[in-house]
Design an enzyme around this catalytic site. Structure first.
Site, PDB file in Angstrom:
ATOM      1  N   ASP A  59      -2.704  91.309 -18.991  1.00  0.00           N
ATOM      2  CA  ASP A  59      -2.995  91.296 -20.425  1.00  0.00           C
ATOM      3  C   ASP A  59      -1.643  91.399 -21.145  1.00  0.00           C
ATOM      4  OD1 ASP A  59      -2.280  93.997 -20.611  1.00  0.00           O
ATOM      5  OD2 ASP A  59      -4.330  94.744 -20.899  1.00  0.00           O
ATOM      6  N   SER A  81      -1.327 104.037 -18.691  1.00  0.00           N
ATOM      7  CA  SER A  81      -2.278 102.978 -18.308  1.00  0.00           C
ATOM      8  C   SER A  81      -1.792 102.098 -17.162  1.00  0.00           C
ATOM      9  CB  SER A  81      -2.571 102.084 -19.512  1.00  0.00           C
ATOM     10  OG  SER A  81      -1.368 101.574 -20.043  1.00  0.00           O
ATOM     11  N   HIS A 129       0.065  94.806 -19.670  1.00  0.00           N
ATOM     12  CA  HIS A 129       0.023  95.327 -18.300  1.00  0.00           C
ATOM     13  C   HIS A 129       0.230  94.252 -17.252  1.00  0.00           C
ATOM     14  CE1 HIS A 129      -2.587  98.079 -20.744  1.00  0.00           C
ATOM     15  NE2 HIS A 129      -1.715  98.938 -20.227  1.00  0.00           N
TER      16      HIS A 129
END
Ligand code: NAG
Ligand code: NAG
Ligand code: NAG
Ligand code: NAG
Ligand code: NAG
Ligand code: NAG
Length: 388
Positions: free
Chosen positions: A354, A63, A357
């Site tokens: 977040d 991600s 990340h």
């Protein structure tokens, strides 16, 4: 009168000079404008004299670099809603950050389009798209998702599936080239960027692997061997220029700080587990380079980039290194961003967007350190690797 006027000018120019110096200093770690062309981008990096002829950028991993593949899959691991993308022209794409990723910045430096998510390309596009694609998929690791994680996340692209998709790409693109030789040359000049291992050492360990492996050292050794086999598969498909990221200090990530016991500023046993694994990479890549003819493996120390930022946050423009910029459903920094809830306003001063990340600002520093810094990338910097 004339004297006063002259000294005013002197003061004025001094003022502008000071302003200029301060301006350059404080802005140099800020991401350049979204619409900058390659020339402007290289000027911003004080590298306008480099001639880069990188034909393509191929991307593998999780991600941190997924640009939207998960949008096409039956998974909850998606970032296709605001506030993700708030600084990507306000458009959520699936990137798990507020703006561009390290990969987008590399593409801008190289004068290439942002590598699009493979699963978003039509069959026709797959036959002609020669500037590189992104196979990355949120929640993926070196290993396939372990069963308890499949229950949570659903279907994502494992590293093996990402490599299978590269195999598809090479079959689709071959016809676009005059000869097998020119296709091989193209692949050998292309950059293969790999960011993987984070989830194996984070969630996969927590959910399953810690019960299967006697020690974190055993697990690290197993993972490194699994990585080696998969890098070799990418080589077999024609790749020659590899940039491999090591794993970042996840023990300092807001998610871990908010869910695990710690008596220092990071969760040390998480970082220790990662250190075992990262410690195995230099030898592993040297061995691969020796055994795989014509290959170049550059190892870049993402762990150190984070550490340097933690040591001197202000020097990189950060005031918050351990909190999430966006707000999650539970409001306790343990989940991804809640849909359509405004994030913090000072995004450039946060390391994390977040709880998992980094922000676009960190992604830019990540790229910037890799470009020219021999203390971070070895045996070549990213700029040198691009020019090989
Ligand atoms: C790139 O941007 C610069 C600065 O905005 C501009 O002067 C230049 O003409 C642009 N070059 C191209 C090739 O578009
Ligand atoms: C680029 O080349 C020009 C002309 O040779 C030189 O004046 C300039 O300082 C160089 N810029 C950099 C960043 O090396
Ligand atoms: C690529 O696909 C072909 C055909 O399915 C298969 O034989 C080959 O093993 C694959 N190569 C890799 C490296 O996965
Ligand atoms: C900090 O925590 C670790 C384990 O979480 C423990 O081994 C260590 O003794 C603790 N140190 C202090 C100073 O409390
Ligand atoms: C984040 O850092 C600040 C400043 O050092 C500290 O006061 C705070 O407790 C930290 N938060 C977490 C969750 O560790
Ligand atoms: C965060 O909030 C959620 C929902 O209220 C709760 O289930 C979870 O236990 C909380 N986690 C922590 C670490 O406080």
């Amino acid at each position: 009168m004339a004297f006063i006027f002259a000294s005013c000018l002197g003061l004025l120019s001094l003022f502008f000079q000071c302003f200029y110096v301060i301006h350059i200093y404080s802005e140099s770690y800020l991401p350049p404008d979204f619409n900058n062309n390659q020339t402007a981008f290289l000027q911003y990096l004080a590298s306008e004299n480099l001639s880069l002829r990188l034909p393509a950028l191929y991307v593998f991993g999780d991600s941190y670099i997924d640009a939207g593949n998960n949008n096409f899959l039956d998974t909850i691991a998606k970032a296709n809603f605001l506030p993700y993308g708030i600084d990507f022209g306000g458009v959520p794409t699936g990137r798990a950050t507020n703006g561009r990723t390290v990969v987008d910045f590399i593409a801008q430096v190289a004068g290439l389009p942002f590598p699009p998510p493979m699963l978003g390309l039509s069959e026709t596009e797959r036959k002609i798209f020669v500037s590189g694609v992104n196979y990355g998929s949120g929640s993926s690791g070196i290993l396939p998702l372990p069963p308890p994680a499949v229950e949570i996340f659903g279907h994502i692209l494992s590293f093996d599936e990402q490599i299978e998709l590269l195999n598809d790409t090479t079959r689709s693109l071959k016809g676009h080239f005059d000869s097998p030789e020119s296709f091989s040359l193209y692949l050998s000049k292309s950059l293969f960027f790999i960011h993987i291992g984070t989830n194996d050492l984070g969630i996969y360990w927590d959910l399953e692997q810690k019960r299967k492996f006697r020690t974190a050292e055993d697990y690290a050794l197993f993972l490194s061997e699994e990585l080696s086999g998969r890098l070799e598969a990418i080589y077999q498909l024609g790749a020659r220029k590899f940039l491999v990221n090591n794993v970042s200090p996840l023990g300092c990530q807001p998610f871990n700080l908010n869910t695990k016991m710690h008596n220092t500023s990071c969760v040390e046993d998480v970082n220790q587990r990662i250190a075992f694994y990262n410690g195995l990479l230099p030898n592993l890549l040297t061995k691969l380079e020796t055994s795989l003819k014509g290959s170049t493996f550059v190892l870049c120390d993402l762990y150190k980039v984070f550490e340097d930022v933690y040591t001197q946050p202000a020097a990189y423009g950060f005031t918050n290194v351990n909190g999430s910029c966006c707000i999650d459903e539970a409001r306790n920094g343990t989940r991804g961003c809640a849909r359509n809830v405004a994030p913090c306003a000072d995004r450039t001063s946060h390391v994390f967007f977040d709880p998992f990340h980094p922000t676009e600002s960190f992604h830019f520093i990540w790229m910037r350190r890799f470009l020219k810094d021999h203390s971070v990338c070895s045996p070549f910097t990213l700029f040198e690797l691009m020019q090989l």
